[in-house]
Design a protein around this motif. Structure first.
Motif, short mmCIF file in Angstrom:
data_model
loop_
_atom_site.label_atom_id
_atom_site.label_comp_id
_atom_site.label_asym_id
_atom_site.label_seq_id
_atom_site.Cartn_x
_atom_site.Cartn_y
_atom_site.Cartn_z
N GLY A 1 91.79 35.00 -2.60
CA GLY A 1 93.01 34.21 -2.76
C GLY A 1 93.62 33.70 -1.47
O GLY A 1 94.83 33.46 -1.41
N MET A 2 92.80 33.51 -0.44
CA MET A 2 93.31 33.03 0.84
C MET A 2 93.52 31.52 0.83
O MET A 2 92.92 30.80 0.04
N PRO A 3 94.39 31.00 1.71
CA PRO A 3 94.65 29.57 1.73
C PRO A 3 93.45 28.76 2.19
O PRO A 3 92.61 29.24 2.96
N LYS A 4 93.41 27.52 1.72
CA LYS A 4 92.32 26.62 2.08
C LYS A 4 92.33 26.30 3.57
O LYS A 4 91.27 26.07 4.16
N MET A 5 93.50 26.31 4.19
CA MET A 5 93.57 26.06 5.63
C MET A 5 92.68 27.03 6.40
O MET A 5 92.06 26.67 7.40
N LEU A 6 92.62 28.27 5.93
CA LEU A 6 91.75 29.26 6.57
C LEU A 6 90.29 29.05 6.21
O LEU A 6 89.41 29.15 7.06
N SER A 7 90.03 28.75 4.95
CA SER A 7 88.63 28.65 4.52
C SER A 7 87.92 27.47 5.17
O SER A 7 86.73 27.55 5.46
N VAL A 8 88.64 26.36 5.43
CA VAL A 8 87.95 25.24 6.08
C VAL A 8 87.53 25.61 7.50
O VAL A 8 86.47 25.19 7.98
N GLN A 9 88.33 26.42 8.18
CA GLN A 9 87.97 26.82 9.53
C GLN A 9 86.82 27.82 9.52
O GLN A 9 85.92 27.76 10.37
N CYS A 10 86.81 28.72 8.54
CA CYS A 10 85.69 29.65 8.42
C CYS A 10 84.41 28.91 8.05
O CYS A 10 83.33 29.26 8.54
N GLU A 11 84.51 27.90 7.20
CA GLU A 11 83.32 27.11 6.86
C GLU A 11 82.77 26.38 8.07
O GLU A 11 81.56 26.25 8.23
N GLU A 12 83.65 25.90 8.94
CA GLU A 12 83.16 25.24 10.16
C GLU A 12 82.29 26.20 10.97
O GLU A 12 81.22 25.83 11.47
N MET A 13 82.76 27.43 11.14
CA MET A 13 81.97 28.41 11.90
C MET A 13 80.62 28.63 11.24
O MET A 13 79.58 28.74 11.91
N LEU A 14 80.61 28.70 9.92
CA LEU A 14 79.37 28.95 9.19
C LEU A 14 78.37 27.81 9.39
O LEU A 14 77.19 28.03 9.67
N TYR A 15 78.84 26.57 9.27
CA TYR A 15 77.96 25.42 9.47
C TYR A 15 77.50 25.33 10.93
O TYR A 15 76.35 24.95 11.20
N ALA A 16 78.38 25.63 11.87
CA ALA A 16 77.99 25.59 13.28
C ALA A 16 76.92 26.62 13.58
O ALA A 16 76.00 26.38 14.37
N MET B 1 83.95 20.38 -8.49
CA MET B 1 83.00 20.94 -7.54
C MET B 1 82.58 19.91 -6.50
O MET B 1 82.48 20.20 -5.31
N MET B 2 82.36 18.67 -6.95
CA MET B 2 81.87 17.65 -6.04
C MET B 2 82.87 17.37 -4.92
O MET B 2 82.49 17.21 -3.75
N ASN B 3 84.14 17.32 -5.26
CA ASN B 3 85.14 17.07 -4.22
C ASN B 3 85.26 18.24 -3.26
O ASN B 3 85.51 18.06 -2.07
N TYR B 4 85.08 19.47 -3.79
CA TYR B 4 85.01 20.63 -2.91
C TYR B 4 83.85 20.44 -1.93
O TYR B 4 84.01 20.65 -0.70
N GLU B 5 82.70 20.07 -2.45
CA GLU B 5 81.52 19.92 -1.59
C GLU B 5 81.65 18.74 -0.64
O GLU B 5 81.11 18.78 0.48
N ARG B 6 82.35 17.68 -1.04
CA ARG B 6 82.53 16.56 -0.12
C ARG B 6 83.31 16.97 1.12
O ARG B 6 82.94 16.62 2.24
N LEU B 7 84.38 17.72 0.93
CA LEU B 7 85.10 18.23 2.09
C LEU B 7 84.22 19.20 2.87
O LEU B 7 84.18 19.16 4.11
N SER B 8 83.50 20.05 2.15
CA SER B 8 82.65 21.03 2.82
C SER B 8 81.56 20.36 3.65
O SER B 8 81.29 20.76 4.79
N ILE B 9 80.94 19.32 3.10
CA ILE B 9 79.89 18.61 3.84
C ILE B 9 80.50 17.88 5.04
O ILE B 9 79.88 17.77 6.10
N GLY B 10 81.72 17.36 4.88
CA GLY B 10 82.41 16.82 6.05
C GLY B 10 82.53 17.88 7.14
O GLY B 10 82.32 17.60 8.33
N ILE B 11 82.85 19.09 6.74
CA ILE B 11 82.99 20.19 7.70
C ILE B 11 81.64 20.52 8.33
O ILE B 11 81.58 20.96 9.49
N GLN B 12 80.54 20.30 7.62
CA GLN B 12 79.24 20.45 8.25
C GLN B 12 79.13 19.53 9.47
O GLN B 12 78.60 19.93 10.51
N GLY B 13 79.64 18.30 9.33
CA GLY B 13 79.64 17.39 10.48
C GLY B 13 80.43 17.96 11.65
O GLY B 13 80.01 17.84 12.81
#
Length: 585
Positions: free
Chosen positions: A105-120, A292-304
């Motif tokens: 139940g953590m905020p998305k602000m945190l999860s986007v930063q954690c996803e960046e680390m994962l993709y990096a 799901m697709m919009n979740y993944e669109r932001l996530s794939i942006g974070i891959q960049g």
């Protein structure tokens, strides 16, 4: 390649100094008392430890060995299965998931930063995890209580993974053409038959079950996109205790041989009378899948962002260490190549674009948190509208600039950038797919300009522009160029809206350049705000704050002027694109 070091200092700056996230969390009932500044810092530090120590070391070998297919079974490279188990045990799959079913139940602000680390750390590995998180969101939002209870706990825990099955060979991005069938069974279940291509994580050996979200047509379905339904189709059907048991005739026919992300299995999937469960309403599957697709669109942006950040780290270290040539006006040498203006041009471009993207991603995360958790109906609606407007920008602009940055990072290393052991050529290959999947960046531009700007006569856009105008007043150093950029964005947008009424080709002809125009102006707004936040910060490293302000100045002087050529291109109309006969290409 050097060991991965997560940009924790910059992430904390965004959360605490720029967006003052803890104050926002404190006023949102679902987050108040659940997450604060100390919690956020601890999560980021642990994410950095896990991604750098557990996942990043698998990146190069994963690229060299890749996912393997043999007689319908897919295996991942050595270490992936153990790393996925360790990553899952930390609760990372369900970081922002529903606590009622085992999420944190953590905020998305945190999860986007954690996803960046994962993709990096490892983009191939990251895709298995982020697709599972996206599948969880779709199930939690649209599935029945029974399906949520049965599947979400095992997906959040990492015991099972998720996959998204949309594309078919003849249909591509035109999902209205799909042919996969769903026949009702007597017990309320459905029998799914058809084939899907380009299914990331469609099969692998990381877990003993894979939960597929499949688009298919019921027998009475109307033609086109309005006749598509969504089904949950497990690779193995759960037994009475909920464990993966009976084979469900979900077969991997092949995996693709790709340019990059080679350790991520991109599968051809066959469903042969497989049992599935309806998710949401009949014939409303596309709307459910877009969750799901919009979740993944932001996530794939974070891959960049993640790939660009990793490339910048490698290039910066190399440029400080590599001795070659003399500094301008100096007779001493050799000097580190970071003294050369052209090397600095590339590094500063990477830094300005990557840190701008990270700020934008965190801002979109903030809007997602407000849309989900605010108890103010008007605030929720405004945030949701802003997310809809900015999601195509996030997906396309993050990945376009991420690819640009990775190419710059390769170029900084010269010949070594072309050699495998430095890692830069892998980053160029891995990030390249991000401009293509989850809707090509051209499609993102069409979505932005056609559906989000022209279709509503610029209403959502003007709300965003007005917000940026208000902020510009409190950004004294860059107030004038920011307001000028906002004027250009507003005037060009209005011109396009007016011209599109009489030129049916204009939106298609202008979409990509328009998305870039909005992206560069939005980054200018964020850099102006970061400049003020760095100047006002009472704590932290003074050198970091000074570097932030220097990078802001570079952005306004050397990158924001790109909007001048974009505006000129947009105002040229569609004639030069449509005039040449097809046979002359």
């Amino acid at each position: 390649m050097s060991d991965y070091q997560a940009p924790l200092h910059d992430m904390r700056f965004l959360l605490h100094d720029l967006f003052q996230a803890p104050a926002t969390w404190a006023r949102l009932p679902a987050l108040a008392g659940h997450v604060d500044a100390d919690t956020a810092d601890a999560i980021l530090e642990e994410a950095a430890r896990v991604t750098s120590g557990l996942i990043a070391p698998l990146n190069r070998e994963g690229d060299e060995i890749g996912a393997q297919w043999h007689d319908g079974d897919v295996t991942t490279p050595p270490g992936f299965r153990e790393a996925y188990r360790g990553y899952s045990e930390g609760g990372w799959i369900g970081l922002a998931g529903n606590p009622d079913y085992g999420g944190m139940g953590m905020p998305k602000m945190l999860s986007v930063q954690c996803e960046e680390m994962l993709y990096a750390a490892n983009s191939s590995f990251a895709l298995y995890a982020t697709l599972t998180s996206g599948a969880c969101l779709a199930i939690d939002t649209h599935a029945s209580d029974a399906l949520r209870r049965q599947y979400l706990p095992r997906l959040y825990s990492g015991e099972w993974t998720g996959a998204m099955c949309l594309t078919e060979a003849h249909a591509g991005s035109d999902l209205g053409l799909i042919r996969t069938r769903a026949e009702p069974d007597n017990d309320g279940r459905y029998r799914i038959t058809g084939s899907k291509i380009f299914i990331t994580g469609g099969d692998h050996d990381l877990t003993d079950n894979i939960i597929h979200l499949v688009l298919a047509r019921l027998p009475d379905a109307p033609a086109g996109p309005k006749g598509i339904s969504l089904f949950l189709v497990p690779k193995r059907l759960p037994d009475a205790e909920g464990r993966a048991a009976e084979d469900n005739r979900v077969i991997c026919g092949a995996i693709e041989h790709k340019m990059g992300i080679k350790a991520s299995a991109t599968c051809v999937m066959h469903f042969e009378n497989s049992i599935g469960y309806l998710v949401g309403e009949p014939h409303r599957g596309l709307a459910a899948m877009f969750t799901m697709m919009n979740y993944e669109r932001l996530s794939i942006g974070i891959q960049g962002i993640g790939c660009a950040a990793r490339s910048l780290q490698v290039a910066s270290e190399y440029a400080r260490d590599r001795l070659q040539g003399r500094a301008a006006g100096s007779s001493d040498g050799p000097a580190p190549i970071i003294v050369h203006a052209d090397v600095r041009r590339m590094l500063l471009t990477m830094k300005a674009l990557t840190e701008g993207s990270r700020a934008f991603a965190t801002y979109v995360g903030l809007q997602l948190d407000l849309a989900k958790f605010s108890d103010d109906e008007q605030e929720r609606a405004a945030a949701a509208a802003r997310v809809a407007l900015l999601t195509p920008v996030a997906k396309a602009f993050f990945t376009d600039t991420g690819f640009e940055s990775c190419v710059h990072g390769q170029q900084v290393l010269g010949g070594h950038g072309y050699i495998r052991e430095w890692g830069q050529e892998q980053l160029v290959r891995d990030v390249r797919i991000a401009q293509i999947y989850e809707g090509t960046n051209g499609i993102q531009g069409l979505d932005l300009l056609g559906r989000k700007v022209v279709a509503d006569n610029g209403a959502a856009l003007m709300d965003f522009i007005n917000l940026m105008r208000t902020d510009a007043e409190s950004c004294p150093r860059f107030r004038a160029p920011l307001k000028e950029a906002l004027d250009r964005l507003q005037q060009t947008s209005q011109w396009l809206i007016e011209q599109a009424a009489t030129d049916p080709a204009l939106v298609n002809a202008s979409a990509v350049e328009y998305l870039h125009l909005l992206g560069y102006v939005a980054y200018a707004w964020l850099w102006a705000r970061m400049d003020v936040a760095a100047a006002d910060a009472k704590q932290g490293d003074p050198a970091f704050r000074a570097a932030k302000q220097d990078t802001a100045a570079f952005y306004f002087q050397r990158l924001l002027p790109r909007i001048l050529s974009l505006e000129a291109t947009l105002r040229s109309g569609s004639t030069s694109l449509t005039a040449l006969p097809a046979e002359q290409f």
